[in-house]
Structure formats: structure tokens, C-alpha cells
Design an enzyme around this catalytic site. Structure first.
Site, PDB file in Angstrom:
ATOM      1  N   ARG A 146      -3.656  -3.721 -13.974  1.00  0.00           N
ATOM      2  CA  ARG A 146      -3.893  -2.853 -13.043  1.00  0.00           C
ATOM      3  C   ARG A 146      -4.143  -1.324 -13.358  1.00  0.00           C
ATOM      4  NH1 ARG A 146      -2.293  -6.927  -8.848  1.00  0.00           N
ATOM      5  NH2 ARG A 146      -4.207  -7.378  -9.684  1.00  0.00           N
ATOM      6  N   LYS A 180       4.280  -4.570   3.333  1.00  0.00           N
ATOM      7  CA  LYS A 180       3.038  -4.336   3.625  1.00  0.00           C
ATOM      8  C   LYS A 180       2.679  -5.133   4.690  1.00  0.00           C
ATOM      9  CE  LYS A 180       2.102  -2.744  -1.426  1.00  0.00           C
ATOM     10  NZ  LYS A 180       1.375  -3.374  -2.392  1.00  0.00           N
ATOM     11  N   PRO A 184      -4.067  -0.453   1.810  1.00  0.00           N
ATOM     12  CA  PRO A 184      -2.911  -0.139   2.533  1.00  0.00           C
ATOM     13  C   PRO A 184      -1.634  -0.388   1.786  1.00  0.00           C
ATOM     14  CG  PRO A 184      -4.631  -1.386   3.804  1.00  0.00           C
ATOM     15  CD  PRO A 184      -4.862  -1.623   2.474  1.00  0.00           C
ATOM     16  N   GLU A 185      -0.734   0.737   1.718  1.00  0.00           N
ATOM     17  CA  GLU A 185       0.584   0.393   1.250  1.00  0.00           C
ATOM     18  C   GLU A 185       1.454   0.738   2.259  1.00  0.00           C
ATOM     19  OE1 GLU A 185       1.046   2.321  -2.568  1.00  0.00           O
ATOM     20  OE2 GLU A 185      -1.165   2.062  -3.185  1.00  0.00           O
TER      21      GLU A 185
END
Length: 274
Positions: free
Chosen positions: A258, A59, A2-3
Site C-alpha cells: 500500500r 468503516k 471512504p474512511e
DNA sequence: CATTGTCCCTGGAAGC
DNA sequence: TGCTTCCAGGGACAAT
């Protein structure tokens, strides 16, 4: 995963159901999410408290309590908050019960999620950078944040102490939208690029909020609805697919361990600049 | 301070 | 089928 748009969606849906409610019970099945507080103490300090406000910083979700304490939740990768789930959840870590019968279930497969209960919320969210949807976030502010930095723009966008709330998906989308290669040194962007990036970040985040977030991976909305923001994705989660603009194959590159997805044609790395 | 790398954690996918 | 390996990645923390 979730961003900002996903957490904002969760915040709105929880607010509709939980504002003004009082905690009537707290069941802790896994104490790992609790940071700096014992299960017994956590439960004791929540019982009977009323939720005065629910807000978001980056967040993080912040539950302002009548006791003047704040419960802060970060869902990290796989955390979810579900309102009155119909079926028993397999990875339930904490169940919050409220007067009137509403139940909030915190689930988290990978147990990265974090739950805090603090007097001073700045202890947790104080180091976050600018909110990208606030008026404070202008092209000039962004230029100042990027100036002189040698780290890849992708890494800087993910740095929560610079801008709060952008994660891997929306960083990739914003860079694709502006034709900027993720490995471009942040300080090398020109003012035209910075202005475009600023606009793209805001536009993409606003649109994703309007879609209820992106229902990819393990993101779940409290009421069980599906978010549709991922239907707008051009590169995020699109490894091996074709670029919608030029049909080149979307590539993956590692930036600070990433994955970054980008179009090698539309987002060329200027060799003079590196 | 800026930057980079490692670790945490577990299910699911991919490879053999 | 069953085993092993890889991958997902936000943020805390240590190292440089």
C-alpha cells in the site's frame, strides 16, 4: 476510499433523511455486493421494514431495522450512497425506495462494496478494534495495542482489528503530524510518541468529520455536497509535492503493498530502532 | 496469535 | 490515435 470521517459524514446525512422510513421497494441490478444472501431473499426481508437507527462501526454503516435485523454496508474503495440523485447513475448496483418517495442509490464502480443483512451484527463487525473517537481509546490503550508488535506502525494503524476506521489517508496524516516514519516497528514507539500519535489520530479524524470528509478519488456525499478535509492534507495524496514544514519532497514508500506518503526529513527512520 | 502476500475489480492515467 | 501497462487500496483469505 471512504474512511471513518467519510463514513461518519454519510451516516449523518442519511440519518437526517431516512430515520423512520420504510422500504417500499428494492431493485437489485448487480448481486455481487450482496454477501451471503440471494437478491430475492434480500428484497423480501427488507420490504416494509422501518429504519430505526443508522450507526457506524469503523468503516461499516449499520441500518437497524424494525425486524431486528441489521443491514450492513461497506463501501470499500468506490462505493457511494446517494439520496435522490438528479441524474441517472452509471454504476448503480442497488436502488432502495422508501415510503414518502425518497430514493437511496448504491453505486460502485469497482464492485468491491459489500451489503449484508444479518440478525447478529457481530457476525460482521464483531472483530473490529477500538473506535478511535470513543472514550475507551486512551494513550494507555494505544500503548497496549502497539506493545511488542514488530509490524510497521503504518500497517498496524490500517489493521481494522486493532483500531477501527483509519485508512490510508488518515494514517499517513497522523504519522506526518507526529514525525513518525511509516516503517517504524509499532512496538518501538516510545510513550511520548504514542501519546502524540493518539492525540493526532483523534484531532485529525474530528477535524475531517467537521469538513464533511475528503472529496478525493470517488468519495461522494449522499446529498452531493463536497467535503473539504483534503485541503488539510499535508502528505496524503501529495506525492511529489513539497513538505509544508520543511519543503523537502514528499516521498512514497510501499508498506504491505500500500502506498504511504511521508516527508523524509520530518519523519526519519531511526536506524537503531529497526 | 502475529505477520505477510495475493486476490478481487475497473476506470483513468501514463507510457509507447 | 490507439494499444498496453500500471495504479488506486479495504478486507477476505491463505500461507508462513
Amino acid at each position: 476510499m471512504p474512511e471513518l470521517p467519510e463514513v461518519e459524514t454519510i451516516k449523518r446525512e442519511l440519518s437526517a433523511k431516512l430515520l423512520g422510513r420504510r422500504f417500499s421497494d428494492v431493485e437489485i441490478f448487480d448481486e455481487k455486493p450482496l454477501r451471503g444472501i440471494s437478491p430475492r431473499e434480500f428484497r423480501r426481508r427488507l420490504m416494509g421494514q422501518r429504519i430505526e437507527d443508522i450507526s457506524r462501526s469503523g468503516k461499516y454503516l449499520l441500518f437497524q431495522l424494525s425486524s431486528d435485523e441489521t443491514m450492513i454496508i461497506h463501501l470499500r474503495m468506490t462505493g457511494a450512497l446517494l439520496l435522490d440523485p438528479k441524474e441517472r447513475e452509471k454504476f448503480t448496483r442497488i436502488i432502495f425506495r422508501f415510503d414518502g418517495g425518497t430514493t437511496l442509490v448504491f453505486t460502485d464502480v469497482r464492485r468491491f462494496g459489500a451489503v449484508y443483512l444479518v440478525r447478529n451484527k457481530a457476525d460482521i463487525v464483531g472483530r473490529l478494534g477500538v473506535e478511535p473517537l470513543s472514550e475507551e481509546f486512551t494513550p494507555e490503550v494505544l500503548a497496549g495495542l502497539l506493545a511488542g508488535r514488530r509490524a510497521p506502525i503504518k500497517a498496524v494503524l490500517l489493521d481494522q482489528t486493532v483500531i477501527a476506521g483509519i485508512g490510508n489517508m488518515y494514517a499517513d496524516e497522523a504519522l506526518f503530524s507526529t514525525g513518525i516514519h511509516p516503517l517504524t516497528p509499532a512496538g518501538k514507539l516510545n510513550s511520548t510518541q504514542i501519546r502524540a500519535l493518539h492525540g493526532a489520530i483523534r484531532k485529525i479524524l474530528v477535524r475531517a468529520i467537521g469538513s464533511g470528509g475528503a472529496s478525493v478519488s470517488t468519495y461522494r456525499r449522499p446529498g452531493g455536497e463536497i467535503g473539504t478535509a483534503h485541503f488539510d492534507f499535508k502528505v496524503a495524496h501529495c506525492g511529489g509535492k513539497k513538505c509544508p514544514r520543511c519543503r523537502a519532497e514528499i516521498q512514497r514508500v510501499r508498506v504491505r503493498n500500500r502506498s504511504s506518503y511521508y516527508c523524509p526529513q520530518c519523519q526519519e527512520l531511526d536506524r537503531d530502532v529497526t
